[in-house]
Write a protein that holds these residues in place. Structure first.
Motif, PDB file in Angstrom:
ATOM      1  N   GLU A  17     -32.828 100.424  66.107  1.00 44.20           N
ATOM      2  CA  GLU A  17     -33.051 100.344  67.536  1.00 44.20           C
ATOM      3  C   GLU A  17     -31.979 101.146  68.257  1.00 44.20           C
ATOM      4  O   GLU A  17     -30.780 100.926  68.058  1.00 44.20           O
ATOM      5  CB  GLU A  17     -33.016  98.894  68.008  1.00 44.20           C
ATOM      6  CG  GLU A  17     -34.171  98.062  67.469  1.00 44.20           C
ATOM      7  CD  GLU A  17     -34.191  96.661  68.035  1.00 44.20           C
ATOM      8  OE1 GLU A  17     -33.257  96.325  68.816  1.00 44.20           O
ATOM      9  OE2 GLU A  17     -35.123  95.902  67.731  1.00 44.20           O
ATOM     10  N   GLN A  55     -39.341 103.882  65.905  1.00 44.34           N
ATOM     11  CA  GLN A  55     -40.426 103.730  66.830  1.00 44.34           C
ATOM     12  C   GLN A  55     -39.976 104.182  68.209  1.00 44.34           C
ATOM     13  O   GLN A  55     -38.909 103.824  68.674  1.00 44.34           O
ATOM     14  CB  GLN A  55     -40.872 102.268  66.878  1.00 44.34           C
ATOM     15  CG  GLN A  55     -41.356 101.731  65.539  1.00 44.34           C
ATOM     16  CD  GLN A  55     -41.788 100.282  65.651  1.00 44.34           C
ATOM     17  OE1 GLN A  55     -42.137  99.826  66.714  1.00 44.34           O
ATOM     18  NE2 GLN A  55     -41.748  99.590  64.527  1.00 44.34           N
ATOM     19  N   ASN A  85     -35.966  97.902  61.562  1.00 44.23           N
ATOM     20  CA  ASN A  85     -35.973  99.120  62.376  1.00 44.23           C
ATOM     21  C   ASN A  85     -34.559  99.489  62.817  1.00 44.23           C
ATOM     22  O   ASN A  85     -33.669  98.640  62.888  1.00 44.23           O
ATOM     23  CB  ASN A  85     -36.835  98.923  63.637  1.00 44.23           C
ATOM     24  CG  ASN A  85     -38.284  98.634  63.313  1.00 44.23           C
ATOM     25  OD1 ASN A  85     -38.897  99.346  62.532  1.00 44.23           O
ATOM     26  ND2 ASN A  85     -38.827  97.588  63.923  1.00 44.23           N
TER      27      ASN A  85
END
Length: 210
Positions: free
Chosen positions: A53, A1, A51
């Motif tokens: 990061e 993301q 995720n």
């Protein structure tokens, strides 16, 4: 993301002081260096279990590197390389990832000339590293344990024709070690995934110089 993947450029400052020495007969070599490094905005990737990061932190590391080699005869060579390093994540005030306190290798090599053209190679070494952590700020992830591995090999080399034939054994004691440990995706806290390093491996290597 994209909202958790921003990072800044790194800036590192290093100070190092050392010595390099060798006896007059060149049989003994000893090198040592002490170092201090500070990195601002060190780039790192952390897997949370859901995720990846990407971000920055500030690191500091200091320690001592040593190297010792001894060749008592033409055919024998004994060696030891060791690094002692204390690395710290300055933002978390904690250890940083993949930075063992101790790491190194010690071994011996025997290379007698068996004919006018052929030279034999026989060697063994021990590779070691102390405990390290695999994830930043992940209290529910186990550390990566310390490990010591034994490697050895035997071979023949043609000095005139440039070919080599070697039988190589890696991790002969079949030590179980991990390269990465991270939270298991979509599992309750405390469940982890560990990626193993190579088990006992036997290789046949053929080489040709031209």
């Amino acid at each position: 993301q994209l909202d958790i993947s921003e990072y800044d450029s790194e800036r590192a400052r290093t100070v190092e002081f050392g010595i390099k020495s060798q006896t007059s007969d060149r049989k003994v070599t000893f090198n040592a260096a002490t170092f201090y490094t500070k990195i601002r905005d060190f780039q790192l990737v952390t897997f949370t279990g859901i995720n990846f990061e990407v971000g920055n932190t500030d690191l500091r590391t200091y320690g001592l590197e040593t190297e010792l080699a001894w060749a008592p005869t033409r055919d024998w060579r004994l060696y030891w390389n060791n690094t002692y390093a204390r690395a710290k994540d300055l933002i978390l005030d904690d250890k940083t990832t993949h930075a063992p306190r101790w790491s190194g290798v010690a071994g011996a090599a025997y290379t007698p000339q068996i004919t006018d053209d052929l030279e034999m190679l026989l060697y063994a070494d021990v590779v070691y590293r102390s405990t390290e952590i695999g994830q930043r700020n992940q209290s529910n992830v186990i550390p990566i344990p310390s490990v010591t591995k034994l490697n050895a090999g035997i071979g023949v080399e043609s000095m005139e024709n440039g070919w080599t034939l070697r039988l190589i054994g890696k991790n002969l004691t079949n030590e179980h070690s991990f390269g990465f440990v991270f939270p298991a995706p979509l599992q309750p806290a405390g469940n982890v995934v560990a990626i193993p390093e190579e088990p006992r491996t036997i290789l046949l290597q053929v080489g040709l110089k031209y």
